[in-house]
Design an enzyme around this catalytic site. Structure first.
Site, short mmCIF file in Angstrom:
data_model
loop_
_atom_site.label_atom_id
_atom_site.label_comp_id
_atom_site.label_asym_id
_atom_site.label_seq_id
_atom_site.Cartn_x
_atom_site.Cartn_y
_atom_site.Cartn_z
CG ASN A 60 -1.71 -1.23 1.36
OD1 ASN A 60 -2.29 -1.64 0.36
ND2 ASN A 60 -1.81 -1.94 2.51
CG HIS B 106 -9.62 -2.87 7.85
ND1 HIS B 106 -9.01 -2.84 9.01
CD2 HIS B 106 -8.74 -3.46 7.09
CE1 HIS B 106 -7.86 -3.51 9.00
NE2 HIS B 106 -7.64 -4.06 7.69
CD GLU C 31 -12.67 0.49 4.46
OE1 GLU C 31 -11.80 0.19 3.45
OE2 GLU C 31 -12.63 -0.55 5.23
CB SER D 64 -9.05 -2.28 2.12
OG SER D 64 -9.93 -3.07 2.65
CG ASP E 160 -10.38 3.49 7.50
OD1 ASP E 160 -9.44 4.03 7.12
OD2 ASP E 160 -10.18 2.26 8.14
CG HIS F 7 -6.88 1.42 1.16
ND1 HIS F 7 -5.66 0.78 1.03
CD2 HIS F 7 -7.52 0.81 2.21
CE1 HIS F 7 -5.61 -0.04 1.84
NE2 HIS F 7 -6.93 -0.12 2.67
CE LYS G 22 -4.00 0.77 4.90
NZ LYS G 22 -3.17 -0.39 5.38
N1 PLP Z 1 -8.21 0.85 7.75
C1 PLP Z 1 -8.45 0.11 6.45
C2 PLP Z 1 -9.35 0.48 5.29
C3 PLP Z 1 -7.19 -0.78 6.09
O1 PLP Z 1 -7.39 -1.15 5.01
C4 PLP Z 1 -6.24 -1.08 7.06
C5 PLP Z 1 -5.20 -1.88 6.66
O2 PLP Z 1 -5.22 -2.47 5.78
C6 PLP Z 1 -6.40 -0.39 8.43
C7 PLP Z 1 -7.30 0.47 8.74
C8 PLP Z 1 -5.49 -0.72 9.26
O3 PLP Z 1 -4.42 0.04 9.43
P1 PLP Z 1 -2.78 0.07 9.81
O4 PLP Z 1 -2.27 -1.10 8.60
O5 PLP Z 1 -2.31 1.23 9.95
O6 PLP Z 1 -2.99 -0.71 11.35
#
Ligand code: PLP
Length: 383
Positions: free
Chosen positions: A39, A126, A172, A176, A201, A204, A234
């Site tokens: 990412n 997620h 989101e 993801s 969130d 991405h 990311k």
């Molecule tokens: N939120 C989403 C949409 C994600 O895709 C991810 C990780 O892939 C996270 C949160 C978690 O973030 P981190 O990898 O910084 O723990």
């Protein structure tokens, strides 16, 4: 007779065997091949400016470890400086830095929503959001993916049944595993109409979308009912997450959020790295543009080969369906030098095992073309 520790071990073995039988056994692999999996969208993780910023901070005496909780000795000027800059950059009233996006989601969902509240989650959010909802105090429900009408129906239904607390809509901005976009404008309007909070969130999207990479929520910032998670591992090339929120919610988290209060603060060096990434976003806008060009190029190349991706973003799912076939296809591409990974349920719905092709500035157009040639070669049975 009580089970011995060995008997208990045997149940782990059985569980692992069951995963293997179902083609879902996971294992760790060293990094190898051309990056179609990370990412690290803007290739900041090893950018010279990031390295220089961290080594200059080290040279200047920034400690490696924070030494404690933010509420004790662990609150470093690097954290405060980052949070002030992040709030300014994202156009929010305040920001709070967490050690990871996973922790940030769990932390905020177990702290802010209260017992009489309702969380309305998109079904494809997620794992960390599901985890936070399960561990929190509020009731929660999952809704059909990207269906604002269903969100509205849920809220109306809950209120009709006497739900008195606050509603928290959680989505989101870019999903993801599917790489599709949330209907943010509609969700913002619903949040306003029903006096709800909207939690987005941007894992991405941060760095990739919005003016100078401010994310897709940038046009809605400074609203009293918006909370945004900008993960830093990311496109920002580091580790951590910045939660932007109105001051009262930040203050509440500082006082009540157990993962914030009872954990060692993130390394101040990481705060330096993230702050440098925010400067790079502003000073090197060509990175965002080059990624957008690569994304457009890839979707065109897919179309030329008669394939259409369900996404338009840097996350390109190639749906295979069957778990074993998805993993075999990923292995075949890895053997040809392309680091493409298969994703099996549960992170994706049953029957939608896929390759999750991730586009980053660690690759160029020639790499994309070569990877797609290999992919279509493998899937047309020519190899
Ligand atoms: N939120 C989403 C949409 C994600 O895709 C991810 C990780 O892939 C996270 C949160 C978690 O973030 P981190 O990898 O910084 O723990």
């Amino acid at each position: 007779m009580n089970p011995t520790p060995l008997d208990k071990t045997i149940s782990y073995i059985a569980a692992l065997q069951a995963l293997k039988d179902d083609d879902r056994l996971r294992g760790l692999k060293p990094r190898a091949g051309i990056d179609f999996v990370s990412n690290d969208y803007l290739a900041l993780a090893s950018a010279p400016r990031m390295r220089k910023a961290v080594s200059a901070a080290l040279e200047a005496g920034t400690p490696i470890g924070s030494g404690g909780s933010r509420l004790l000795r662990g609150n470093c000027e690097e954290h405060e400086s980052l949070e002030a800059e992040a709030a300014r950059f994202f156009g929010a009233e305040t920001a709070l830095f967490f050690g990871s996006g996973y922790v940030a989601n769990v932390a905020l969902l177990t702290t802010l929503p209260q017992r009489s509240d309702l969380l309305v989650l998109d079904s494809l959010v997620h794992a960390s959001i599901h985890e936070g909802a399960r561990a929190g105090r509020a009731a929660f429900c999952e809704n059909v993916h990207n269906d604002p009408r269903a969100v509205e129906d849920r809220i109306r239904d809950w209120r009709g049944k006497g739900g008195m607390g606050r509603v928290w809509i959680v989505a989101e901005s870019v999903y993801s595993m599917d790489g599709d976009f949330a209907p943010l404008e509609e969700l913002v309007a619903i949040a306003d109409r029903y006096d709800a909070f909207l939690v987005v969130d941007e894992a991405h999207a941060t760095g990739v979308y919005g003016e100078q990479g401010r994310g897709l929520t940038a046009p809605y910032q400074w609203r009293e009912n918006l909370i945004v998670i900008h993960t830093c591992g990311k496109a920002l090339g580091a580790v951590g997450a910045l939660v932007t929120a109105p001051r009262v919610l930040r203050d509440f988290m500082v006082n009540r959020c157990r993962p914030f209060i009872f954990a060692t603060a993130p390394s101040p060096l990481m705060a330096v790295a993230v702050q440098e990434a925010l400067s790079i976003l502003q000073q090197e806008p060509d990175r965002q543009q080059r990624l957008a060009n690569l994304v457009a190029f890839t979707h065109r190349e897919l179309a030329v080969r008669g394939a259409r991706s369900p996404s338009h973003s840097q996350i390109v799912p190639y749906i295979v369906g069957d778990n074993a076939r998805a993993m075999a296809l990923a292995s075949a591409l890895q053997a040809r030098g392309f680091d493409v990974r298969g994703i099996r349920p549960p992170p994706v719905p049953a029957g939608t095992a896929r390759l999750r092709i991730s586009l980053t500035l660690n690759v160029g157009e020639d790499d994309v073309r070569a990877m797609l040639d290999a992919l279509f070669d493998e899937t047309s049975g020519k190899s």
